[in-house]
Design an enzyme around this catalytic site. Structure first.
Site, mmCIF file in Angstrom:
data_model
loop_
_atom_site.group_PDB
_atom_site.id
_atom_site.type_symbol
_atom_site.label_atom_id
_atom_site.label_comp_id
_atom_site.label_asym_id
_atom_site.label_seq_id
_atom_site.Cartn_x
_atom_site.Cartn_y
_atom_site.Cartn_z
ATOM 1 N N ALA A 12 10.363 3.312 4.976
ATOM 2 C CA ALA A 12 10.308 4.226 6.127
ATOM 3 C C ALA A 12 10.547 5.679 5.746
ATOM 4 O O ALA A 12 10.110 6.586 6.446
ATOM 5 C CB ALA A 12 11.320 3.788 7.183
ATOM 6 N N GLN A 15 6.215 8.733 2.166
ATOM 7 C CA GLN A 15 5.219 9.617 2.794
ATOM 8 C C GLN A 15 4.313 8.880 3.783
ATOM 9 O O GLN A 15 3.928 9.452 4.804
ATOM 10 C CB GLN A 15 4.446 10.443 1.763
ATOM 11 C CG GLN A 15 3.821 9.701 0.616
ATOM 12 C CD GLN A 15 2.586 10.423 0.101
ATOM 13 O OE1 GLN A 15 2.244 11.514 0.547
ATOM 14 N NE2 GLN A 15 1.883 9.800 -0.848
ATOM 15 N N ARG A 98 0.633 -4.104 -16.033
ATOM 16 C CA ARG A 98 0.297 -4.751 -14.774
ATOM 17 C C ARG A 98 1.251 -5.928 -14.458
ATOM 18 O O ARG A 98 1.682 -6.110 -13.317
ATOM 19 C CB ARG A 98 -1.153 -5.240 -14.841
ATOM 20 C CG ARG A 98 -1.659 -5.695 -13.511
ATOM 21 C CD ARG A 98 -3.174 -5.855 -13.479
ATOM 22 N NE ARG A 98 -3.564 -6.237 -12.129
ATOM 23 C CZ ARG A 98 -3.701 -5.390 -11.130
ATOM 24 N NH1 ARG A 98 -3.523 -4.098 -11.324
ATOM 25 N NH2 ARG A 98 -4.030 -5.808 -9.928
ATOM 26 N N ASN A 105 7.310 -6.161 -8.002
ATOM 27 C CA ASN A 105 6.983 -6.311 -6.584
ATOM 28 C C ASN A 105 7.234 -7.730 -6.098
ATOM 29 O O ASN A 105 7.611 -7.936 -4.942
ATOM 30 C CB ASN A 105 5.552 -5.874 -6.316
ATOM 31 C CG ASN A 105 5.483 -4.366 -6.180
ATOM 32 O OD1 ASN A 105 6.005 -3.803 -5.228
ATOM 33 N ND2 ASN A 105 4.894 -3.707 -7.175
ATOM 34 N N GLN A 112 11.638 -10.327 0.963
ATOM 35 C CA GLN A 112 11.239 -9.878 2.309
ATOM 36 C C GLN A 112 10.504 -10.982 3.081
ATOM 37 O O GLN A 112 10.709 -11.135 4.289
ATOM 38 C CB GLN A 112 10.416 -8.590 2.216
ATOM 39 C CG GLN A 112 11.292 -7.424 1.718
ATOM 40 C CD GLN A 112 10.642 -6.064 1.817
ATOM 41 O OE1 GLN A 112 9.498 -5.949 2.250
ATOM 42 N NE2 GLN A 112 11.365 -5.028 1.422
ATOM 43 N N ASN A 131 1.338 -1.541 -2.491
ATOM 44 C CA ASN A 131 0.485 -2.120 -3.544
ATOM 45 C C ASN A 131 1.269 -2.893 -4.598
ATOM 46 O O ASN A 131 2.422 -2.564 -4.859
ATOM 47 C CB ASN A 131 -0.306 -0.997 -4.222
ATOM 48 C CG ASN A 131 -1.493 -0.593 -3.386
ATOM 49 O OD1 ASN A 131 -2.164 -1.452 -2.813
ATOM 50 N ND2 ASN A 131 -1.746 0.704 -3.311
ATOM 51 N N ASP A 162 -10.020 1.098 3.079
ATOM 52 C CA ASP A 162 -11.302 0.980 2.377
ATOM 53 C C ASP A 162 -12.451 0.860 3.381
ATOM 54 O O ASP A 162 -13.515 1.451 3.216
ATOM 55 C CB ASP A 162 -11.250 -0.237 1.444
ATOM 56 C CG ASP A 162 -9.992 -0.194 0.587
ATOM 57 O OD1 ASP A 162 -9.853 0.756 -0.186
ATOM 58 O OD2 ASP A 162 -9.131 -1.076 0.747
ATOM 59 N N HIS A 190 -7.784 -5.075 -2.439
ATOM 60 C CA HIS A 190 -7.634 -3.621 -2.312
ATOM 61 C C HIS A 190 -7.400 -3.063 -3.716
ATOM 62 O O HIS A 190 -6.281 -2.819 -4.137
ATOM 63 C CB HIS A 190 -6.464 -3.259 -1.389
ATOM 64 C CG HIS A 190 -6.126 -1.799 -1.440
ATOM 65 N ND1 HIS A 190 -6.980 -0.823 -0.987
ATOM 66 C CD2 HIS A 190 -5.055 -1.142 -1.934
ATOM 67 C CE1 HIS A 190 -6.438 0.362 -1.188
ATOM 68 N NE2 HIS A 190 -5.271 0.208 -1.775
HETATM 69 P P1 NAX Z 1 6.491 6.690 -1.293
HETATM 70 O O1 NAX Z 1 6.965 6.565 -2.692
HETATM 71 O O2 NAX Z 1 6.372 8.032 -0.651
HETATM 72 O O3 NAX Z 1 7.457 5.829 -0.357
HETATM 73 C C1 NAX Z 1 7.824 4.506 -0.643
HETATM 74 C C2 NAX Z 1 9.132 4.238 0.047
HETATM 75 O O4 NAX Z 1 9.404 2.845 -0.113
HETATM 76 C C3 NAX Z 1 10.315 5.013 -0.550
HETATM 77 O O5 NAX Z 1 11.055 5.611 0.504
HETATM 78 C C4 NAX Z 1 11.104 3.928 -1.254
HETATM 79 O O6 NAX Z 1 12.494 4.193 -1.263
HETATM 80 C C5 NAX Z 1 10.775 2.708 -0.396
HETATM 81 N N1 NAX Z 1 11.008 1.423 -1.032
HETATM 82 C C6 NAX Z 1 10.837 1.061 -2.320
HETATM 83 N N2 NAX Z 1 11.214 -0.214 -2.515
HETATM 84 C C7 NAX Z 1 11.639 -0.678 -1.314
HETATM 85 C C8 NAX Z 1 12.166 -1.912 -0.875
HETATM 86 N N3 NAX Z 1 12.369 -2.922 -1.718
HETATM 87 N N4 NAX Z 1 12.478 -2.043 0.436
HETATM 88 C C9 NAX Z 1 12.327 -1.018 1.281
HETATM 89 N N5 NAX Z 1 11.846 0.190 0.922
HETATM 90 C C10 NAX Z 1 11.503 0.359 -0.361
HETATM 91 O O7 NAX Z 1 5.124 5.886 -1.234
HETATM 92 P P2 NAX Z 1 3.943 5.972 -0.140
HETATM 93 O O8 NAX Z 1 3.016 7.043 -0.508
HETATM 94 O O9 NAX Z 1 4.543 5.974 1.204
HETATM 95 O O10 NAX Z 1 3.183 4.603 -0.434
HETATM 96 C C11 NAX Z 1 3.774 3.357 -0.146
HETATM 97 C C12 NAX Z 1 2.931 2.215 -0.698
HETATM 98 O O11 NAX Z 1 1.646 2.193 -0.110
HETATM 99 C C13 NAX Z 1 2.691 2.302 -2.209
HETATM 100 O O12 NAX Z 1 2.914 1.014 -2.774
HETATM 101 C C14 NAX Z 1 1.237 2.674 -2.307
HETATM 102 O O13 NAX Z 1 0.664 2.241 -3.514
HETATM 103 C C15 NAX Z 1 0.680 1.946 -1.116
HETATM 104 N N6 NAX Z 1 -0.649 2.360 -0.632
HETATM 105 C C16 NAX Z 1 -1.473 1.400 -0.154
HETATM 106 C C17 NAX Z 1 -2.728 1.682 0.368
HETATM 107 C C18 NAX Z 1 -3.611 0.597 0.889
HETATM 108 O O14 NAX Z 1 -4.734 0.913 1.276
HETATM 109 N N7 NAX Z 1 -3.224 -0.674 0.936
HETATM 110 C C19 NAX Z 1 -3.230 3.065 0.374
HETATM 111 C C20 NAX Z 1 -2.160 4.098 0.270
HETATM 112 C C21 NAX Z 1 -1.034 3.762 -0.666
HETATM 113 O O15 NAX Z 1 -1.435 4.053 -1.970
#
Ligand code: NAX
Length: 327
Positions: A12, A15, A98, A105, A112, A131, A162, A190
């Site tokens: 939350a 970004q 990878r 993850n 979760q 991801n 996508d 994806h």
């Molecule tokens: P950010 O790094 O800005 O934010 C991620 C947040 O998740 C951080 O606040 C972090 O503290 C928190 N977090 C990490 N591990 C956690 C856990 N175990 N429990 C709860 N919170 C946790 O990343 P953001 O740009 O917001 O992207 C988030 C995810 O979306 C990434 O994995 C990114 O690769 C993925 N995306 C997926 C897309 C899709 O189409 N499926 C596209 C956009 C994005 O790349």
């Protein structure tokens, strides 16, 4: 008035979270008459940032926001949740293999998935954005299925970004508005192996394939451009897609809950459709009605499409194999 819907959002403080929460609270996801309670999950070191986001949510005075809290405890965040949007994930660090990424993850999504199955509503809808989204959803679903209680069909991975990218690019190519388009599809993972498919798409009833009429453009420009769009955004912005990813998550959940007229791409657990083994989280064209979805059946898969689908499926099966020991 309606009882509030509980929406848990992980990551939350990130970004995507920042682009997502305000739109949910404003009613863009579940409707302008549907109150929501936001249940935010993030890591301990992000709790302060979550409090800042909550201050801003308060400052919007959203009439539909019936409550909001943040926690670092999944059991608290997922308690009685109707919808869980799993955005937080472990990003790929420099030099990370990878396999390491998948196992880091795996550790998050096994916990979760189990917590959702134990704490959320039985008919909870789960969308994984973080991801590798398909495999994280696969892990969460398998972990949840060990507990039982929740519906295994309701664990999804996000391919809607996508799908939306494909709509926008096809519309630009034919010089017509996105709103004229129907029946786009994206198959598989994806990842850059996804297969974006406008063979069945129409624009105001005309075949998009016939309007474009350029197989080389499809193969050499359209597919790789959609597949590499995420990288292009990072290159241009210095940050990965966030507003468009949040928008796609809103679209996915909105259409799932409120229904669709058109096809939408969802990463859903395969039921064996199109030869995709049961349980693999695969992008399929879907239709939604009364809060549930259906994979569009009976589409012709030509040799070209078959080859593309086989390639993206192989990648997903390899990812599933790599996390087998954790499940
Ligand atoms: P950010 O790094 O800005 O934010 C991620 C947040 O998740 C951080 O606040 C972090 O503290 C928190 N977090 C990490 N591990 C956690 C856990 N175990 N429990 C709860 N919170 C946790 O990343 P953001 O740009 O917001 O992207 C988030 C995810 O979306 C990434 O994995 C990114 O690769 C993925 N995306 C997926 C897309 C899709 O189409 N499926 C596209 C956009 C994005 O790349």
């Amino acid at each position: 008035s309606k009882a509030p819907v509980r929406v848990a959002v992980t990551g939350a403080a990130g970004q995507i979270g920042y682009a997502l929460l305000f739109r949910i609270a404003s009613g863009e996801m579940l409707g302008k008459d549907q109150p929501v309670i936001l249940q935010l999950l993030d890591l301990p070191q992000a709790q302060k940032a979550c409090q800042g986001v909550i201050m801003e949510l308060d400052d919007c005075a959203f009439p539909l926001l019936a409550g909001v809290f943040a926690t670092d405890n999944p059991d608290v965040a997922f308690k009685d949740a109707d919808i869980c949007m799993l955005v937080g994930a472990r990003p790929r660090g420099p030099g990370m293999e990878r396999a390491e990424l998948l196992s880091a993850n795996g550790a998050i999504f096994t916990v979760q998935g189990k917590s959702i199955a134990e704490n959320a509503k039985e008919d909870v809808k789960v969308l994984v954005v973080g991801n590798p989204a398909n495999t994280n959803a696969y892990i969460a679903r398998k972990s949840a299925m060990k507990v039982g209680r929740t519906n295994p069909a309701n664990y999804h991975g996000m391919l809607r970004l996508d799908h939306n990218r494909a709509l926008s690019m096809a519309a630009a190519k034919i010089g017509r508005p996105v709103s004229s388009l129907r029946k786009m599809a994206v198959w598989g993972n994806h990842s850059p192996t996804m297969y974006t498919d406008y063979r069945n798409a129409t624009s105001n009833g005309d075949s998009v394939k016939a309007l474009i009429n350029d197989a080389a453009w499809n193969n050499d420009v359209f597919l790789p451009t959609v597949a590499k769009r995420g990288a292009a955004i990072i290159e241009a912005r210095g940050l990965s897609s966030a507003a468009s990813a949040a928008n796609a998550a809103i679209c996915h959940v909105r259409d799932w809950v409120l229904g669709t007229e058109d096809w939408v791409t969802m990463g859903v657990p395969s039921d064996g459709s199109y030869g995709v083994p049961e349980g693999i989280i695969f992008g399929f064209p879907c239709e939604c009605k009364n809060g549930s979805y259906k994979i569009i059946q009976g589409l012709e898969i030509d040799a070209y499409s078959q080859e593309k689908i086989a390639k993206t499926l192989k990648e997903l099966q390899e990812e599933a194999d790599a996390v087998k020991s954790m499940l």
